[in-house]
Design a protein around this motif. Structure first.
Motif, mmCIF file in Angstrom:
data_model
loop_
_atom_site.group_PDB
_atom_site.id
_atom_site.type_symbol
_atom_site.label_atom_id
_atom_site.label_comp_id
_atom_site.label_asym_id
_atom_site.label_seq_id
_atom_site.Cartn_x
_atom_site.Cartn_y
_atom_site.Cartn_z
ATOM 1 N N GLY A 228 24.977 66.746 78.425
ATOM 2 C CA GLY A 228 24.387 67.687 77.490
ATOM 3 C C GLY A 228 25.319 68.813 77.090
ATOM 4 O O GLY A 228 25.241 69.326 75.969
ATOM 5 N N SER A 229 26.221 69.210 77.984
ATOM 6 C CA SER A 229 27.142 70.303 77.677
ATOM 7 C C SER A 229 28.083 69.937 76.537
ATOM 8 O O SER A 229 28.474 70.799 75.741
ATOM 9 C CB SER A 229 27.943 70.676 78.925
ATOM 10 O OG SER A 229 27.116 71.281 79.888
ATOM 11 N N ILE A 230 28.475 68.676 76.467
ATOM 12 C CA ILE A 230 29.332 68.242 75.355
ATOM 13 C C ILE A 230 28.627 68.492 74.028
ATOM 14 O O ILE A 230 29.205 69.012 73.076
ATOM 15 C CB ILE A 230 29.700 66.755 75.508
ATOM 16 C CG1 ILE A 230 30.578 66.545 76.746
ATOM 17 C CG2 ILE A 230 30.401 66.236 74.253
ATOM 18 C CD1 ILE A 230 30.913 65.086 77.027
ATOM 19 N N VAL A 231 27.335 68.146 73.977
ATOM 20 C CA VAL A 231 26.572 68.305 72.741
ATOM 21 C C VAL A 231 26.304 69.774 72.439
ATOM 22 O O VAL A 231 26.554 70.263 71.336
ATOM 23 C CB VAL A 231 25.242 67.527 72.847
ATOM 24 C CG1 VAL A 231 24.350 67.821 71.643
ATOM 25 C CG2 VAL A 231 25.502 66.029 72.959
ATOM 26 N N ALA A 295 32.452 59.173 74.262
ATOM 27 C CA ALA A 295 32.935 60.416 73.644
ATOM 28 C C ALA A 295 34.402 60.646 73.982
ATOM 29 O O ALA A 295 35.199 61.037 73.122
ATOM 30 C CB ALA A 295 32.079 61.595 74.126
ATOM 31 N N VAL A 296 34.755 60.414 75.240
ATOM 32 C CA VAL A 296 36.155 60.576 75.648
ATOM 33 C C VAL A 296 37.048 59.600 74.891
ATOM 34 O O VAL A 296 38.136 59.963 74.411
ATOM 35 C CB VAL A 296 36.298 60.365 77.170
ATOM 36 C CG1 VAL A 296 37.767 60.316 77.570
ATOM 37 C CG2 VAL A 296 35.582 61.477 77.936
ATOM 38 N N ILE A 361 33.023 74.388 81.818
ATOM 39 C CA ILE A 361 33.993 73.312 81.617
ATOM 40 C C ILE A 361 34.051 72.950 80.137
ATOM 41 O O ILE A 361 35.138 72.830 79.546
ATOM 42 C CB ILE A 361 33.624 72.079 82.470
ATOM 43 C CG1 ILE A 361 33.744 72.414 83.963
ATOM 44 C CG2 ILE A 361 34.509 70.892 82.111
ATOM 45 C CD1 ILE A 361 33.233 71.319 84.874
ATOM 46 N N ALA A 362 32.883 72.776 79.533
ATOM 47 C CA ALA A 362 32.852 72.422 78.109
ATOM 48 C C ALA A 362 33.403 73.544 77.238
ATOM 49 O O ALA A 362 34.152 73.291 76.284
ATOM 50 C CB ALA A 362 31.421 72.089 77.686
ATOM 51 N N GLY A 363 33.082 74.787 77.575
ATOM 52 C CA GLY A 363 33.492 75.915 76.747
ATOM 53 C C GLY A 363 34.918 76.362 76.987
ATOM 54 O O GLY A 363 35.748 76.356 76.073
ATOM 55 N N TRP A 364 35.209 76.713 78.222
ATOM 56 C CA TRP A 364 36.526 77.283 78.531
ATOM 57 C C TRP A 364 37.625 76.222 78.563
ATOM 58 O O TRP A 364 38.672 76.378 77.940
ATOM 59 C CB TRP A 364 36.470 78.035 79.863
ATOM 60 C CG TRP A 364 35.454 79.144 79.866
ATOM 61 C CD1 TRP A 364 34.951 79.795 78.775
ATOM 62 C CD2 TRP A 364 34.822 79.729 81.003
ATOM 63 N NE1 TRP A 364 34.038 80.745 79.160
ATOM 64 C CE2 TRP A 364 33.934 80.735 80.521
ATOM 65 C CE3 TRP A 364 34.891 79.517 82.376
ATOM 66 C CZ2 TRP A 364 33.147 81.519 81.365
ATOM 67 C CZ3 TRP A 364 34.114 80.292 83.221
ATOM 68 C CH2 TRP A 364 33.249 81.279 82.709
ATOM 69 N N LEU A 365 37.374 75.146 79.311
ATOM 70 C CA LEU A 365 38.392 74.092 79.394
ATOM 71 C C LEU A 365 38.552 73.392 78.046
ATOM 72 O O LEU A 365 39.673 73.043 77.654
ATOM 73 C CB LEU A 365 38.014 73.087 80.480
ATOM 74 C CG LEU A 365 39.078 72.036 80.823
ATOM 75 C CD1 LEU A 365 40.338 72.718 81.345
ATOM 76 C CD2 LEU A 365 38.537 71.059 81.872
ATOM 77 N N GLY A 366 37.425 73.218 77.320
ATOM 78 C CA GLY A 366 37.513 72.589 76.009
ATOM 79 C C GLY A 366 38.350 73.391 75.034
ATOM 80 O O GLY A 366 39.058 72.837 74.191
ATOM 81 N N THR A 367 38.306 74.724 75.151
ATOM 82 C CA THR A 367 39.076 75.586 74.245
ATOM 83 C C THR A 367 40.535 75.673 74.642
ATOM 84 O O THR A 367 41.431 75.618 73.799
ATOM 85 C CB THR A 367 38.464 77.001 74.216
ATOM 86 O OG1 THR A 367 37.110 76.913 73.754
ATOM 87 C CG2 THR A 367 39.255 77.915 73.287
ATOM 88 N N LEU A 373 40.531 66.458 77.663
ATOM 89 C CA LEU A 373 40.510 66.754 79.093
ATOM 90 C C LEU A 373 39.141 67.238 79.534
ATOM 91 O O LEU A 373 38.599 66.792 80.571
ATOM 92 C CB LEU A 373 41.573 67.810 79.427
ATOM 93 C CG LEU A 373 41.627 68.250 80.907
ATOM 94 C CD1 LEU A 373 41.900 67.049 81.811
ATOM 95 C CD2 LEU A 373 42.688 69.321 81.110
ATOM 96 N N ALA A 374 38.547 68.162 78.771
ATOM 97 C CA ALA A 374 37.241 68.705 79.149
ATOM 98 C C ALA A 374 36.193 67.605 79.213
ATOM 99 O O ALA A 374 35.394 67.535 80.163
ATOM 100 C CB ALA A 374 36.821 69.788 78.158
ATOM 101 N N TRP A 375 36.177 66.719 78.216
ATOM 102 C CA TRP A 375 35.177 65.661 78.199
ATOM 103 C C TRP A 375 35.435 64.623 79.287
ATOM 104 O O TRP A 375 34.493 64.009 79.795
ATOM 105 C CB TRP A 375 35.134 65.006 76.821
ATOM 106 C CG TRP A 375 34.622 65.938 75.747
ATOM 107 C CD1 TRP A 375 34.286 67.254 75.895
ATOM 108 C CD2 TRP A 375 34.396 65.624 74.381
ATOM 109 N NE1 TRP A 375 33.869 67.780 74.703
ATOM 110 C CE2 TRP A 375 33.925 66.803 73.749
ATOM 111 C CE3 TRP A 375 34.560 64.471 73.610
ATOM 112 C CZ2 TRP A 375 33.604 66.845 72.387
ATOM 113 C CZ3 TRP A 375 34.243 64.518 72.255
ATOM 114 C CH2 TRP A 375 33.762 65.687 71.659
#
Length: 417
Positions: A228-231, A295-296, A361-367, A373-375
């Motif tokens: 859900g965090s990815i979405v 998604a990855v 993880i989705a927010g900080w690592l994704g940015t 990597l985050a996904w």
């Protein structure tokens, strides 16, 4: 329909639905506000704001459940609605990112106290056992409908107005919710069997830790949160920066996930008549592991398309519904009526603890490190949760949600554990 013939329940359910849609519209508008303030760093801003939300839910929900019998519940529910309406009204006025964090903290503190209070009121209004079970199902349907319709309503609204106007509508919704609560008779809580606040706050968590099927639910919470965090966190940046979409495109992509959730929720009642809740929920976990893996693969190979993304988002919604929809009845099968508020408050807190891990993880690592990597990390966490549930929830513990026993006393829970 007999359930909705109960006037007080009808008014409180209406208040819940309006507040849910208010929260859903706020989530869409918040993502767009984060993009407006931070641009490419919107994922970090949104991830931080949602992390604050989870901290409030994890800390305040059990405390609210502990002290709920010491406060007049109707006055408390109204005050929380007014607080949330005022905070949302202030969100369009912010000019700094830290303003968002402060206001989100206040908003989510109110929501974290509102939900366990509302859940504790229902068994005092709906006294018939079968009607109470239907009331739990109605609340889940309302949550499912909100996940679909809030993004759709936001998408339609954004074709006529800027996103900051959504906050105005949300604020008005919270005030209407407060009026509906005022129009209902809300009995004050009966004294708890636990004399100490900490005992009341910890009672539900102890039940989770000592009941095998609930330990499996805890693991599945991680799978839901990872997918859900990815979405929730990454859609806004993914649609705007990778796919080159507009504000309304963000809402429509979120609606794709909601559509998957709704379709699965509509099919599940008949499925649960024939198939055990454990089987359904573990199937949902497998679907979410497959969706996060897809998604990855898509982001890593650069095969990003509107149709492909919408399909992955819809499958994610289906997997989440397969886990979330039967959860209420599994909880109901694991505690006596008197312990229902405690166990629901514990699930509310523990499920959001999982989101507290995955949102950053989705927010900080994704940015900072990029979506691939985050996904990948989130997909790994989804797999860990699915595997953990398979081990922690033994097959002999299977309970059909549709045939859940009305009550399990303490000795039964001890033997089951």
């Amino acid at each position: 329909m007999r359930l909705f013939a109960i006037r007080d329940y009808r008014h409180l359910f209406g208040a819940q639905v309006i507040a849910l849609f208010g929260t859903g519209l706020t989530t869409v508008a918040l993502g767009l506000l984060a993009y407006d303030l931070a641009g490419p760093r919107a994922g970090t801003v949104l991830g931080t704001a949602l992390t604050i939300k989870m901290v409030m839910y994890v800390v305040i929900a059990p405390l609210a459940a502990a002290y709920i019998d010491r406060l007049p519940r109707r006055a408390l529910l109204v005050a929380l609605d007014v607080l949330r309406g005022a905070v949302v009204l202030a969100l369009p006025l912010v000019s700094e990112v830290w303003h968002v964090y402060v206001l989100i903290g206040l908003l989510q503190a109110g929501s974290a106290a509102f939900t366990p209070t509302f859940q504790a009121v229902i068994p005092d209004i709906v006294t018939d056992e079968s009607a109470y079970t239907r009331a739990l199902s109605a609340s889940q349907v309302a949550s499912t409908m909100e996940s679909l319709l809030s993004p759709v309503l936001a998408a339609v609204a954004l074709t006529f107005m800027s996103f900051d106007r959504l906050f105005l509508g949300t604020s008005a919704g919270f005030l209407v919710s407060a009026l509906l609560v005022l129009s209902a008779r809300v009995p004050d809580a009966r004294p708890s069997t636990h004399t100490k606040a900490w005992d009341k706050a910890a009672a539900g968590i102890r039940t989770f830790l000592t009941t095998p099927r609930l330990r499996g639910v805890m693991a599945l919470n991680l799978t839901v949160a990872a997918a859900g965090s990815i979405v929730v966190v990454n859609t806004v940046n993914y649609v705007r920066d990778v796919l080159g979409g507009s504000q309304s495109d963000v809402a429509w992509m979120l609606a794709a996930s909601g559509t998957g959730t709704l379709l699965a929720a509509l099919a599940l009642p008949r499925v649960l008549d024939r198939i055990a809740a454990r089987t359904v929920m573990l199937t949902g976990a497998a679907v979410l592991v497959a969706a996060t893996t897809a998604a990855v693969t898509v982001i890593a190979t650069g095969l990003t398309t509107w149709a492909g993304t919408a399909a992955v988002w819809a499958v994610t919604g289906i997997g989440m519904a397969l886990i979330i929809t039967p959860t209420g009845k599994v909880l109901r099968a694991s505690a006596g009526r008197a312990a229902i508020p405690e166990i629901f408050a514990a699930q509310f807190s523990l499920s959001h603890l999982a989101w507290l891990v995955t949102y950053p993880i989705a927010g900080w690592l994704g940015t900072t490190a990029g979506f691939p990597l985050a996904w990948t990390v989130l997909a790994a966490l989804a797999a860990v949760g699915a595997g953990g549930a398979l081990v922690l929830w033994p097959r002999h513990e299977t309970t059909r949600a549709s045939a859940a026993p009305a009550r399990l006393d303490r000795s039964t829970l001890t033997k089951a554990a």
